[in-house]
Design a protein around this motif. Structure first.
Motif, PDB file in Angstrom:
ATOM      1  N   LYS A 201       0.845  -1.197   0.000  1.00  0.00           N
ATOM      2  CA  LYS A 201       0.000   0.000   0.000  1.00  0.00           C
ATOM      3  C   LYS A 201       0.875   1.239   0.000  1.00  0.00           C
ATOM      4  CE  LYS A 201      -3.876  -2.222   0.383  1.00  0.00           C
ATOM      5  NZ  LYS A 201      -4.695  -2.409  -0.767  1.00  0.00           N
ATOM      6  N   GLY A 202       0.406   2.261  -0.686  1.00  0.00           N
ATOM      7  CA  GLY A 202       1.134   3.524  -0.699  1.00  0.00           C
ATOM      8  C   GLY A 202       2.303   3.560  -1.657  1.00  0.00           C
ATOM      9  N   GLU A 203       2.446   2.534  -2.509  1.00  0.00           N
ATOM     10  CA  GLU A 203       3.551   2.507  -3.452  1.00  0.00           C
ATOM     11  C   GLU A 203       3.352   3.538  -4.576  1.00  0.00           C
ATOM     12  OE1 GLU A 203       5.702  -0.758  -6.389  1.00  0.00           O
ATOM     13  OE2 GLU A 203       4.345  -1.439  -4.831  1.00  0.00           O
ATOM     14  N   PHE A 204       2.099   3.775  -4.934  1.00  0.00           N
ATOM     15  CA  PHE A 204       1.763   4.723  -5.985  1.00  0.00           C
ATOM     16  C   PHE A 204       0.700   5.697  -5.503  1.00  0.00           C
ATOM     17  CE2 PHE A 204       3.190   0.999  -8.344  1.00  0.00           C
ATOM     18  CZ  PHE A 204       4.105   1.552  -9.209  1.00  0.00           C
ATOM     19  N   ALA A 205       0.729   6.897  -6.069  1.00  0.00           N
ATOM     20  CA  ALA A 205      -0.360   7.860  -5.898  1.00  0.00           C
ATOM     21  C   ALA A 205      -1.050   7.941  -7.254  1.00  0.00           C
ATOM     22  CB  ALA A 205       0.192   9.220  -5.499  1.00  0.00           C
ATOM     23  N   PHE A 206      -2.349   8.178  -7.242  1.00  0.00           N
ATOM     24  CA  PHE A 206      -3.116   8.210  -8.479  1.00  0.00           C
ATOM     25  C   PHE A 206      -3.606   9.627  -8.749  1.00  0.00           C
ATOM     26  CE2 PHE A 206      -3.217   3.913  -6.932  1.00  0.00           C
ATOM     27  CZ  PHE A 206      -2.994   3.171  -8.082  1.00  0.00           C
ATOM     28  N   PHE A 207      -3.574  10.005 -10.026  1.00  0.00           N
ATOM     29  CA  PHE A 207      -3.951  11.352 -10.438  1.00  0.00           C
ATOM     30  C   PHE A 207      -4.895  11.309 -11.621  1.00  0.00           C
ATOM     31  CE2 PHE A 207      -0.048  11.911  -8.159  1.00  0.00           C
ATOM     32  CZ  PHE A 207      -0.177  13.132  -7.528  1.00  0.00           C
ATOM     33  N   ASN A 208      -5.862  12.235 -11.630  1.00  0.00           N
ATOM     34  CA  ASN A 208      -6.697  12.472 -12.807  1.00  0.00           C
ATOM     35  C   ASN A 208      -6.057  13.617 -13.569  1.00  0.00           C
ATOM     36  OD1 ASN A 208      -8.594  10.520 -12.085  1.00  0.00           O
ATOM     37  ND2 ASN A 208      -9.753  11.976 -10.871  1.00  0.00           N
ATOM     38  N   VAL A 209      -5.933  13.450 -14.885  1.00  0.00           N
ATOM     39  CA  VAL A 209      -5.283  14.451 -15.723  1.00  0.00           C
ATOM     40  C   VAL A 209      -6.292  14.953 -16.749  1.00  0.00           C
ATOM     41  CG1 VAL A 209      -3.360  14.899 -17.289  1.00  0.00           C
ATOM     42  CG2 VAL A 209      -3.094  13.231 -15.451  1.00  0.00           C
ATOM     43  N   VAL A 210      -6.452  16.272 -16.830  1.00  0.00           N
ATOM     44  CA  VAL A 210      -7.306  16.902 -17.843  1.00  0.00           C
ATOM     45  C   VAL A 210      -6.379  17.625 -18.810  1.00  0.00           C
ATOM     46  CG1 VAL A 210      -9.139  18.574 -18.284  1.00  0.00           C
ATOM     47  CG2 VAL A 210      -9.200  17.171 -16.214  1.00  0.00           C
ATOM     48  N   TYR A 211      -6.611  17.393 -20.110  1.00  0.00           N
ATOM     49  CA  TYR A 211      -5.772  17.983 -21.146  1.00  0.00           C
ATOM     50  C   TYR A 211      -6.436  19.219 -21.749  1.00  0.00           C
ATOM     51  CZ  TYR A 211      -3.157  13.677 -20.697  1.00  0.00           C
ATOM     52  OH  TYR A 211      -2.417  12.650 -20.195  1.00  0.00           O
ATOM     53  N   GLU A 212      -5.651  20.038 -22.442  1.00  0.00           N
ATOM     54  CA  GLU A 212      -6.135  21.282 -23.048  1.00  0.00           C
ATOM     55  C   GLU A 212      -7.281  21.042 -24.022  1.00  0.00           C
ATOM     56  OE1 GLU A 212      -5.307  24.410 -22.351  1.00  0.00           O
ATOM     57  OE2 GLU A 212      -3.725  23.927 -20.941  1.00  0.00           O
ATOM     58  N   ASP A 213      -7.313  19.887 -24.680  1.00  0.00           N
ATOM     59  CA  ASP A 213      -8.378  19.602 -25.646  1.00  0.00           C
ATOM     60  C   ASP A 213      -9.664  19.112 -24.970  1.00  0.00           C
ATOM     61  OD1 ASP A 213      -7.762  17.004 -24.908  1.00  0.00           O
ATOM     62  OD2 ASP A 213      -7.455  16.280 -26.959  1.00  0.00           O
ATOM     63  N   GLY A 214      -9.670  19.026 -23.624  1.00  0.00           N
ATOM     64  CA  GLY A 214     -10.855  18.622 -22.875  1.00  0.00           C
ATOM     65  C   GLY A 214     -10.910  17.149 -22.529  1.00  0.00           C
ATOM     66  N   SER A 215     -10.006  16.346 -23.068  1.00  0.00           N
ATOM     67  CA  SER A 215      -9.997  14.921 -22.746  1.00  0.00           C
ATOM     68  C   SER A 215      -9.438  14.710 -21.342  1.00  0.00           C
ATOM     69  CB  SER A 215      -9.194  14.132 -23.776  1.00  0.00           C
ATOM     70  OG  SER A 215      -7.840  14.537 -23.764  1.00  0.00           O
ATOM     71  N   GLN A 216      -9.745  13.560 -20.763  1.00  0.00           N
ATOM     72  CA  GLN A 216      -9.312  13.267 -19.398  1.00  0.00           C
ATOM     73  C   GLN A 216      -8.804  11.835 -19.319  1.00  0.00           C
ATOM     74  OE1 GLN A 216     -12.195  14.037 -16.327  1.00  0.00           O
ATOM     75  NE2 GLN A 216     -11.144  12.737 -14.866  1.00  0.00           N
ATOM     76  N   ARG A 217      -7.781  11.623 -18.507  1.00  0.00           N
ATOM     77  CA  ARG A 217      -7.270  10.291 -18.189  1.00  0.00           C
ATOM     78  C   ARG A 217      -7.341  10.164 -16.676  1.00  0.00           C
ATOM     79  NH1 ARG A 217      -7.487  11.112 -22.797  1.00  0.00           N
ATOM     80  NH2 ARG A 217      -6.119  10.475 -24.474  1.00  0.00           N
TER      81      ARG A 217
END
Length: 78
Positions: free
Chosen positions: A10-26
């Motif tokens: 546990k705690g090995e990775f942190a997770f992030f939501n990324v929003v791009y300039e074109d409006g797409s999201q990962r």
């Protein structure tokens, strides 16, 4: 073969939501937890994700997308 529950530390990775300039999201982009914290907080995650995007875009033969915002998953907004 599937791993047994609890075999990933546990705690090995942190997770992030990324929003791009074109409006797409990962969602749930993984960043090693060892890069984060300290005086810079989550800012090193941006550089790590930019590098990941560059490598992915290079393999796909397209230019990388410009990042608009990066937000850690599970952190409440102020």
């Amino acid at each position: 073969m599937a791993k047994k529950p609890g075999t990933n530390p546990k705690g090995e990775f942190a997770f992030f939501n990324v929003v791009y300039e074109d409006g797409s999201q990962r969602s749930n982009r993984r960043v090693p937890a060892e890069l984060l914290g300290g005086l810079d907080g989550d800012e090193p995650a941006r550089g790590f994700i930019i590098e990941q995007d560059r490598e992915i875009a290079e393999k796909a033969g397209r230019p990388p997308l410009a990042i608009k915002t990066i937000e850690r998953v599970g952190v409440k907004k102020k």
